[in-house]
Scaffold this motif. Structure first.
Motif, mmCIF file in Angstrom:
data_model
loop_
_atom_site.group_PDB
_atom_site.id
_atom_site.type_symbol
_atom_site.label_atom_id
_atom_site.label_comp_id
_atom_site.label_asym_id
_atom_site.label_seq_id
_atom_site.Cartn_x
_atom_site.Cartn_y
_atom_site.Cartn_z
ATOM 1 N N ARG A 65 1.261 -1.506 -0.145
ATOM 2 C CA ARG A 65 0.318 0.447 -0.001
ATOM 3 C C ARG A 65 0.628 1.034 0.370
ATOM 4 N NH1 ARG A 65 -3.903 -2.687 3.979
ATOM 5 N NH2 ARG A 65 -5.696 -2.972 2.249
ATOM 6 N N ILE A 66 1.793 1.465 0.620
ATOM 7 C CA ILE A 66 3.403 2.257 0.632
ATOM 8 C C ILE A 66 3.808 2.318 -0.580
ATOM 9 C CG2 ILE A 66 4.958 3.586 2.187
ATOM 10 C CD1 ILE A 66 3.805 1.557 5.172
ATOM 11 N N ALA A 67 3.994 1.557 -1.165
ATOM 12 C CA ALA A 67 4.423 1.280 -2.265
ATOM 13 C C ALA A 67 3.247 2.156 -3.291
ATOM 14 C CB ALA A 67 5.318 -0.011 -2.408
ATOM 15 N N ASN A 68 2.379 1.523 -3.473
ATOM 16 C CA ASN A 68 0.985 2.592 -4.488
ATOM 17 C C ASN A 68 0.532 4.163 -4.106
ATOM 18 O OD1 ASN A 68 0.343 0.537 -6.519
ATOM 19 N ND2 ASN A 68 0.039 -0.603 -4.539
ATOM 20 N N GLU A 69 1.496 4.746 -2.544
ATOM 21 C CA GLU A 69 1.203 6.178 -2.203
ATOM 22 C C GLU A 69 2.008 6.859 -2.686
ATOM 23 O OE1 GLU A 69 0.599 5.647 1.662
ATOM 24 O OE2 GLU A 69 -1.754 4.645 2.219
ATOM 25 N N ARG A 70 3.172 6.202 -2.537
ATOM 26 C CA ARG A 70 4.528 6.788 -2.946
ATOM 27 C C ARG A 70 5.364 6.120 -4.180
ATOM 28 N NH1 ARG A 70 8.008 6.798 2.373
ATOM 29 N NH2 ARG A 70 8.919 7.990 1.241
ATOM 30 N N LYS A 71 4.484 5.316 -5.653
ATOM 31 C CA LYS A 71 4.812 4.900 -6.101
ATOM 32 C C LYS A 71 6.248 5.979 -7.097
ATOM 33 C CE LYS A 71 2.354 2.139 -9.292
ATOM 34 N NZ LYS A 71 1.460 2.236 -9.842
ATOM 35 N N ARG A 72 4.999 7.027 -7.572
ATOM 36 C CA ARG A 72 6.889 7.861 -8.639
ATOM 37 C C ARG A 72 7.676 8.272 -8.015
ATOM 38 N NH1 ARG A 72 8.461 7.700 -12.827
ATOM 39 N NH2 ARG A 72 10.002 9.487 -13.210
#
Length: 286
Positions: free
Chosen positions: A203-210
């Motif tokens: 979830r955190i990876a997706n939130e901070r994807k860029r």
């Protein structure tokens, strides 16, 4: 407590794990030690019970169900896309064509063997498949991971594995590809904690994807970059990767039913029966 976690060097696995590796997720006293291996090596090591947590092909899971529980997180499904069966443009495939597959226990290998029962499978590292087709060592091959986005112009797609899945399973279900399994010998409270950490990581990876993509590229941790990396992650490492949905569970049940009916497994199983029982934490809190 050290947890040995194995994953593939594929961009979506690295993306979903490295939020933890970069300490963006609270892990308490758990220390995750990662091992990056190709998917068939991961499957074979899971059969031996080597790692505490491992990425696996969903097609393998019924064979390790006694030793590993199925995690709800870090899952990969295809929605209108997936691995591709490719060949040279001028090539005409016979019924007994020689096909390069990324491993005996991969989900795509099971589906190809079901759909082309007379084909002769040759198993090799997924990174070698495109060249094997170009060299004529095999008649066709199944591309997986990032190679589905960019392959030699002399090649063409004979069949999408997504199409095969739709024909075998019926329309409306996503294509199950891979997920994570956790060794049952771990204490249940630790298993629940590990699943939570991994879910937070996705979830955190997706939130901070860029931000994460830029760091992965800068540290040369992925094989592709820029727009192709984001395109690939949108396919296989999205918010839908964080936790199994009811539709994804239905797709898993259908995959394993098809495999059982074809003789790949010794008994039919249901995904819900092999997930970590979260109610344990609720009972402890009473």
């Amino acid at each position: 407590m050290k947890i040995h976690l194995a994953h593939s060097p594929d961009a979506d696995d690295i993306f979903m794990y490295y939020a933890i590796r970069f300490s963006w997720v609270e892990t308490g006293d758990l220390d995750f030690d990662n091992h990056a291996l190709d998917i068939e090596t991961l499957n074979e090591e899971a059969l031996e019970g080597r790692y505490d947590v491992s990425a696996i092909s969903f097609g393998l899971y019924p064979l390790i169900r006694q030793d590993y529980a199925l995690l709800r997180t870090a899952v990969s499904f295809g929605e209108g896309y997936g691995p591709k069966l490719i060949k040279l443009k001028e090539k005409r495939l016979r019924r007994n064509f020689k096909v390069a597959l990324s491993g005996r226990y991969t989900t795509n290998a099971m589906l190809i063997r079901l759909y082309y029962p007379q084909a002769r499978p040759i198993y090799m590292n997924f990174l070698e498949i495109e060249q094997a087709v170009l060299d004529g060592r095999v008649d066709a091959g199944v591309l997986i991971h990032e190679s589905i986005l960019d392959f030699d112009e002399r090649l063409t797609v004979e069949k999408e594995v997504w199409e095969i899945w739709q024909e075998l399973a019926g329309e409306g279900l996503p294509l199950p590809l891979g997920g994570m399994a956790l060794r049952r010998s771990l204490p249940l409270n630790r298993a629940i904690e590990i699943e939570r950490i991994l879910t937070d990581g996705v979830r955190i990876a997706n939130e901070r994807k860029r931000e994460l993509c830029q760091r992965l590229e800068a540290e040369k941790l992925v094989r592709i970059s820029d727009e192709m990396l984001e395109r690939y992650l949108d396919m296989y490492a999205s918010e839908e990767s964080a936790e199994l949905s009811p539709l994804q569970i239905e797709a898993l049940d259908r995959l394993w039913q098809i495999g059982y009916e074809a003789g790949f497994y010794d008994c039919p199983i249901k995904a819900e029966d092999h997930l970590i029982p979260r109610e344990y934490e609720e009972l402890r809190a009473l």
